[in-house]
Write a protein that holds these residues in place. Structure first.
Motif, PDB file in Angstrom:
ATOM      1  N   ILE A 261       0.864  -1.301  -0.098  1.00  0.00           N
ATOM      2  CA  ILE A 261      -0.068   0.100   0.021  1.00  0.00           C
ATOM      3  C   ILE A 261       0.976   1.176   0.035  1.00  0.00           C
ATOM      4  O   ILE A 261       0.675   2.132  -0.629  1.00  0.00           O
ATOM      5  CB  ILE A 261      -0.843  -0.181   1.303  1.00  0.00           C
ATOM      6  CG1 ILE A 261      -2.102  -1.132   1.037  1.00  0.00           C
ATOM      7  CG2 ILE A 261      -1.589   1.280   1.420  1.00  0.00           C
ATOM      8  CD1 ILE A 261      -2.945  -1.259   2.175  1.00  0.00           C
ATOM      9  N   LEU A 262       1.815   1.357   0.856  1.00  0.00           N
ATOM     10  CA  LEU A 262       2.698   2.453   0.670  1.00  0.00           C
ATOM     11  C   LEU A 262       3.517   2.650  -0.396  1.00  0.00           C
ATOM     12  O   LEU A 262       3.653   3.945  -0.781  1.00  0.00           O
ATOM     13  CB  LEU A 262       3.858   2.368   2.007  1.00  0.00           C
ATOM     14  CG  LEU A 262       3.135   2.449   3.553  1.00  0.00           C
ATOM     15  CD1 LEU A 262       4.293   2.002   4.542  1.00  0.00           C
ATOM     16  CD2 LEU A 262       2.765   3.722   3.700  1.00  0.00           C
ATOM     17  N   TYR A 263       4.054   1.450  -1.054  1.00  0.00           N
ATOM     18  CA  TYR A 263       4.617   1.629  -2.108  1.00  0.00           C
ATOM     19  C   TYR A 263       3.907   2.194  -3.479  1.00  0.00           C
ATOM     20  O   TYR A 263       3.979   2.966  -4.195  1.00  0.00           O
ATOM     21  CB  TYR A 263       4.999   0.102  -2.762  1.00  0.00           C
ATOM     22  CG  TYR A 263       5.992  -0.040  -4.130  1.00  0.00           C
ATOM     23  CD1 TYR A 263       7.194   0.655  -4.117  1.00  0.00           C
ATOM     24  CD2 TYR A 263       5.308  -0.270  -5.333  1.00  0.00           C
ATOM     25  CE1 TYR A 263       7.859   0.724  -5.265  1.00  0.00           C
ATOM     26  CE2 TYR A 263       6.040  -0.629  -6.442  1.00  0.00           C
ATOM     27  CZ  TYR A 263       7.174  -0.019  -6.408  1.00  0.00           C
ATOM     28  OH  TYR A 263       7.697   0.122  -7.596  1.00  0.00           O
ATOM     29  N   SER A 264       2.466   1.711  -3.516  1.00  0.00           N
ATOM     30  CA  SER A 264       1.637   2.256  -4.482  1.00  0.00           C
ATOM     31  C   SER A 264       1.204   3.844  -4.237  1.00  0.00           C
ATOM     32  O   SER A 264       1.016   4.230  -5.161  1.00  0.00           O
ATOM     33  CB  SER A 264       0.087   1.329  -4.497  1.00  0.00           C
ATOM     34  OG  SER A 264      -0.489   1.388  -3.309  1.00  0.00           O
ATOM     35  N   GLU A 265       1.149   4.159  -3.150  1.00  0.00           N
ATOM     36  CA  GLU A 265       0.969   5.483  -2.547  1.00  0.00           C
ATOM     37  C   GLU A 265       2.208   6.144  -3.061  1.00  0.00           C
ATOM     38  O   GLU A 265       1.883   7.519  -3.713  1.00  0.00           O
ATOM     39  CB  GLU A 265       0.505   5.558  -1.128  1.00  0.00           C
ATOM     40  CG  GLU A 265      -0.726   5.098  -0.910  1.00  0.00           C
ATOM     41  CD  GLU A 265      -1.015   5.357   0.695  1.00  0.00           C
ATOM     42  OE1 GLU A 265      -0.096   5.620   1.451  1.00  0.00           O
ATOM     43  OE2 GLU A 265      -2.097   5.112   1.255  1.00  0.00           O
ATOM     44  N   ARG A 266       3.208   5.808  -2.895  1.00  0.00           N
ATOM     45  CA  ARG A 266       4.272   6.529  -3.401  1.00  0.00           C
ATOM     46  C   ARG A 266       4.536   6.668  -4.996  1.00  0.00           C
ATOM     47  O   ARG A 266       4.922   7.687  -5.475  1.00  0.00           O
ATOM     48  CB  ARG A 266       5.737   5.927  -2.811  1.00  0.00           C
ATOM     49  CG  ARG A 266       7.176   6.730  -3.078  1.00  0.00           C
ATOM     50  CD  ARG A 266       8.167   6.290  -2.463  1.00  0.00           C
ATOM     51  NE  ARG A 266       8.093   6.642  -1.058  1.00  0.00           N
ATOM     52  CZ  ARG A 266       8.659   6.604  -0.025  1.00  0.00           C
ATOM     53  NH1 ARG A 266       9.757   5.808  -0.389  1.00  0.00           N
ATOM     54  NH2 ARG A 266       8.824   7.258   1.162  1.00  0.00           N
ATOM     55  N   GLN A 267       4.200   5.643  -5.566  1.00  0.00           N
ATOM     56  CA  GLN A 267       4.324   5.516  -6.837  1.00  0.00           C
ATOM     57  C   GLN A 267       3.376   6.392  -7.475  1.00  0.00           C
ATOM     58  O   GLN A 267       3.532   7.065  -8.555  1.00  0.00           O
ATOM     59  CB  GLN A 267       4.199   4.202  -7.562  1.00  0.00           C
ATOM     60  CG  GLN A 267       5.018   3.118  -7.303  1.00  0.00           C
ATOM     61  CD  GLN A 267       6.394   3.452  -8.019  1.00  0.00           C
ATOM     62  OE1 GLN A 267       6.414   4.585  -8.486  1.00  0.00           O
ATOM     63  NE2 GLN A 267       7.109   2.345  -8.464  1.00  0.00           N
ATOM     64  N   SER A 268       2.030   6.539  -7.131  1.00  0.00           N
ATOM     65  CA  SER A 268       1.001   7.343  -7.507  1.00  0.00           C
ATOM     66  C   SER A 268       1.488   8.900  -7.314  1.00  0.00           C
ATOM     67  O   SER A 268       0.971   9.752  -8.087  1.00  0.00           O
ATOM     68  CB  SER A 268      -0.561   7.180  -6.916  1.00  0.00           C
ATOM     69  OG  SER A 268      -0.261   7.478  -5.562  1.00  0.00           O
ATOM     70  N   GLN A 269       2.145   9.056  -6.274  1.00  0.00           N
ATOM     71  CA  GLN A 269       2.635  10.728  -6.110  1.00  0.00           C
ATOM     72  C   GLN A 269       3.739  11.131  -6.932  1.00  0.00           C
ATOM     73  O   GLN A 269       3.636  12.144  -7.554  1.00  0.00           O
ATOM     74  CB  GLN A 269       3.210  10.659  -4.429  1.00  0.00           C
ATOM     75  CG  GLN A 269       2.073  10.765  -3.438  1.00  0.00           C
ATOM     76  CD  GLN A 269       2.762  10.765  -1.994  1.00  0.00           C
ATOM     77  OE1 GLN A 269       3.899  10.570  -1.937  1.00  0.00           O
ATOM     78  NE2 GLN A 269       1.826  10.718  -1.119  1.00  0.00           N
ATOM     79  N   LEU A 270       4.396   9.877  -7.442  1.00  0.00           N
ATOM     80  CA  LEU A 270       5.339  10.421  -8.507  1.00  0.00           C
ATOM     81  C   LEU A 270       5.152  10.793  -9.733  1.00  0.00           C
ATOM     82  O   LEU A 270       5.695  11.309 -10.318  1.00  0.00           O
ATOM     83  CB  LEU A 270       6.531   9.094  -8.451  1.00  0.00           C
ATOM     84  CG  LEU A 270       7.555   9.102  -7.084  1.00  0.00           C
ATOM     85  CD1 LEU A 270       8.424   7.761  -7.135  1.00  0.00           C
ATOM     86  CD2 LEU A 270       8.486  10.208  -6.852  1.00  0.00           C
TER      87      LEU A 270
END
Length: 79
Positions: free
Chosen positions: A68-77
């Motif tokens: 979940i944290l990884y997907s949130e970070r990817q969407s922010q990038l």
């Protein structure tokens, strides 16, 4: 980095109490292991009979959290 979920011994349950004068003696039954949430500061309601079962569930929960944290970070990038 501190992991969110960790394995802890479960709280034993009282099976019977007896009184001897002014003292109470309670027998307890071990009930296995619980998972503790370091972020919410509470034990999850489910208990596991063995440490291996609890550690497997703990790893699964921690991996879900990392995904979940990884997907949130990817969407922010991407934004």
């Amino acid at each position: 980095m501190v992991v969110r979920f960790v394995v802890v011994p479960a709280i034993p349950t009282e099976t019977e109490c007896m009184r001897d004068g002014a003292r109470f003696y309670c027998k307890t039954a071990p009930i296995g292991f619980s998972i503790y949430d370091n972020e919410e500061k509470l034990r999850l309601p489910a208990t596991h009979q063995t440490r291996v079962e609890a550690e497997g569930e703990c790893q699964r929960l921690n991996m879900e959290r990392l995904q979940i944290l990884y997907s949130e970070r990817q969407s922010q990038l991407v934004s």
